[in-house]
Design an enzyme around this catalytic site. Structure first.
Site, PDB file in Angstrom:
ATOM      1  N   ASP A  65       0.801  -1.224   0.000  1.00  0.00           N
ATOM      2  CA  ASP A  65       0.000   0.000   0.000  1.00  0.00           C
ATOM      3  C   ASP A  65       0.837   1.279   0.000  1.00  0.00           C
ATOM      4  O   ASP A  65       0.295   2.382   0.020  1.00  0.00           O
ATOM      5  CB  ASP A  65      -0.976  -0.007   1.191  1.00  0.00           C
ATOM      6  CG  ASP A  65      -2.156  -0.948   0.953  1.00  0.00           C
ATOM      7  OD1 ASP A  65      -2.433  -1.272  -0.218  1.00  0.00           O
ATOM      8  OD2 ASP A  65      -2.798  -1.362   1.939  1.00  0.00           O
ATOM      9  N   HIS A 165     -11.830   6.025   3.918  1.00  0.00           N
ATOM     10  CA  HIS A 165     -10.943   7.196   3.944  1.00  0.00           C
ATOM     11  C   HIS A 165     -11.733   8.382   3.374  1.00  0.00           C
ATOM     12  O   HIS A 165     -12.438   8.220   2.367  1.00  0.00           O
ATOM     13  CB  HIS A 165      -9.721   6.984   3.038  1.00  0.00           C
ATOM     14  CG  HIS A 165      -8.500   6.445   3.720  1.00  0.00           C
ATOM     15  ND1 HIS A 165      -7.524   5.763   3.027  1.00  0.00           N
ATOM     16  CD2 HIS A 165      -8.061   6.516   5.007  1.00  0.00           C
ATOM     17  CE1 HIS A 165      -6.554   5.414   3.870  1.00  0.00           C
ATOM     18  NE2 HIS A 165      -6.852   5.852   5.066  1.00  0.00           N
ATOM     19  N   CYS A 259      -5.278   8.850  -3.969  1.00  0.00           N
ATOM     20  CA  CYS A 259      -4.505   8.070  -2.998  1.00  0.00           C
ATOM     21  C   CYS A 259      -3.048   7.943  -3.426  1.00  0.00           C
ATOM     22  O   CYS A 259      -2.158   7.850  -2.597  1.00  0.00           O
ATOM     23  CB  CYS A 259      -5.067   6.654  -2.863  1.00  0.00           C
ATOM     24  SG  CYS A 259      -6.816   6.566  -2.597  1.00  0.00           S
TER      25      CYS A 259
HETATM   26  N1  ARG Z   1      -5.405  -0.646   0.759  1.00  0.00           N
HETATM   27  C1  ARG Z   1      -5.213   0.676   1.289  1.00  0.00           C
HETATM   28  C2  ARG Z   1      -5.773   0.773   2.693  1.00  0.00           C
HETATM   29  O1  ARG Z   1      -6.787   0.177   2.950  1.00  0.00           O
HETATM   30  C3  ARG Z   1      -5.846   1.686   0.396  1.00  0.00           C
HETATM   31  C4  ARG Z   1      -5.534   3.105   0.796  1.00  0.00           C
HETATM   32  C5  ARG Z   1      -6.099   4.093  -0.159  1.00  0.00           C
HETATM   33  N2  ARG Z   1      -5.741   5.396   0.185  1.00  0.00           N
HETATM   34  C6  ARG Z   1      -6.568   6.460   0.236  1.00  0.00           C
HETATM   35  N3  ARG Z   1      -6.056   7.624   0.442  1.00  0.00           N
HETATM   36  N4  ARG Z   1      -7.873   6.305   0.126  1.00  0.00           N
HETATM   37  O2  ARG Z   1      -5.225   1.398   3.571  1.00  0.00           O
END
Ligand code: ARG
Length: 266
Positions: A65, A165, A259
């Protein structure tokens, strides 16, 4: 129009190695070649089409990530509040990014004491910080933000696990405009957002699911997922240039354009 300075992390080690949000399923694996191609396309838009300065942070194996660079911190006026990730799987990322910042001359770095997921949950709109909490960041992070950056914080309670998020349901388009999917937030938070921001554009569930609210803007041009044509049209109707790009391989991890883009400010 501002030529932005951003950080990205190449997708070399991107994949689904664990499940920490509602989108992630280890049996729904990433097509690595497609992901790398989508990442490259976004990088080309920033560097070739828009002439932005994109710096790269070396990816680390088994930190899949890290590709979502915005999550590592919030930076405003050269001050960095480093993330304190909720899930142990992502915690080592903070040190890797901190190392990069130190090597590149950033000295004003503070580690968040409460759970705090940087640009994933915190968006600067004008001189206000929209601070999401509920799934990742802790509501107590708001006081720390206010004290550290000296800016007004608008706390927003996220209630839909698919929009865990803040940057998956709220897009800052310029200093007085956001687009958002209202039901991702509780009703009091929807009211706080509308009271804080002069112009709020609403998106539907379908539009939000296409990750078009996970958007980067320089105040003039919006770069985002090309999935929802109707959302891109709303952006155009509001007076913005729009660049849509295929990004859905990253949705398997719950991520998109924003992201993958950490804006360096100052
Ligand atoms: N797989 C990551 C998580 O769950 C995805 C993060 C995505 N980032 C964002 N800024 N929405 O943490």
């Amino acid at each position: 129009m501002q030529r932005k300075h951003v950080i990205m992390t190449p997708a070399d080690f991107f994949g689904i190695e664990y499940e920490i949000n509602a989108w992630m399923h280890e049996d729904n694996q990433v097509d690595h070649a497609v992901a790398v191609q989508q990442w490259q396309q976004l990088y080309n838009i920033y560097t070739k089409q828009l002439g932005w300065n994109v710096e790269l942070v070396q990816p680390v194996e088994h930190l899949p990530d890290m590709v979502f660079a915005t999550d590592c911190c919030l930076m405003i006026d050269g001050k960095i509040l480093l993330s304190n990730f909720r899930y142990p799987e992502r915690r080592p990322e903070s040190a890797v990014f901190a190392e990069w910042f130190k090597k590149h001359g950033y000295t004003n770095i503070k580690q968040a004491t409460h759970f705090f997921e940087g640009g994933g949950d915190n968006l600067l709109c004008g001189n206000k910080i929209l601070a999401g909490y509920g799934f990742r960041s802790d509501p107590a992070a708001a006081q720390e933000l206010e004290a550290y950056f000296g800016l007004e914080v608008v706390p927003l309670h996220i209630v839909d696990p698919f929009f865990y998020h803040l940057d998956t349901s709220v897009a800052v388009l310029d200093h007085e405009t956001v687009a958002f999917y209202p039901p991702a937030l509780d009703e009091a938070s929807q009211r706080r957002l509308r009271a804080a921001i002069p112009r709020c554009i609403e998106a539907t569930l379908e539009e939000a699911q296409g990750f078009g609210l996970n958007a980067v803007s320089d105040g003039h041009t919006i770069i985002t997922s090309n999935e929802s044509k109707s959302l891109l049209q709303k952006y155009r109707d509001a007076g913005f240039e729009v660049i849509g790009t295929p990004i859905l391989e990253f949705r398997k991890s719950g991520g998109g354009v924003k992201c993958m883009t950490l804006t360096l400010r100052g």
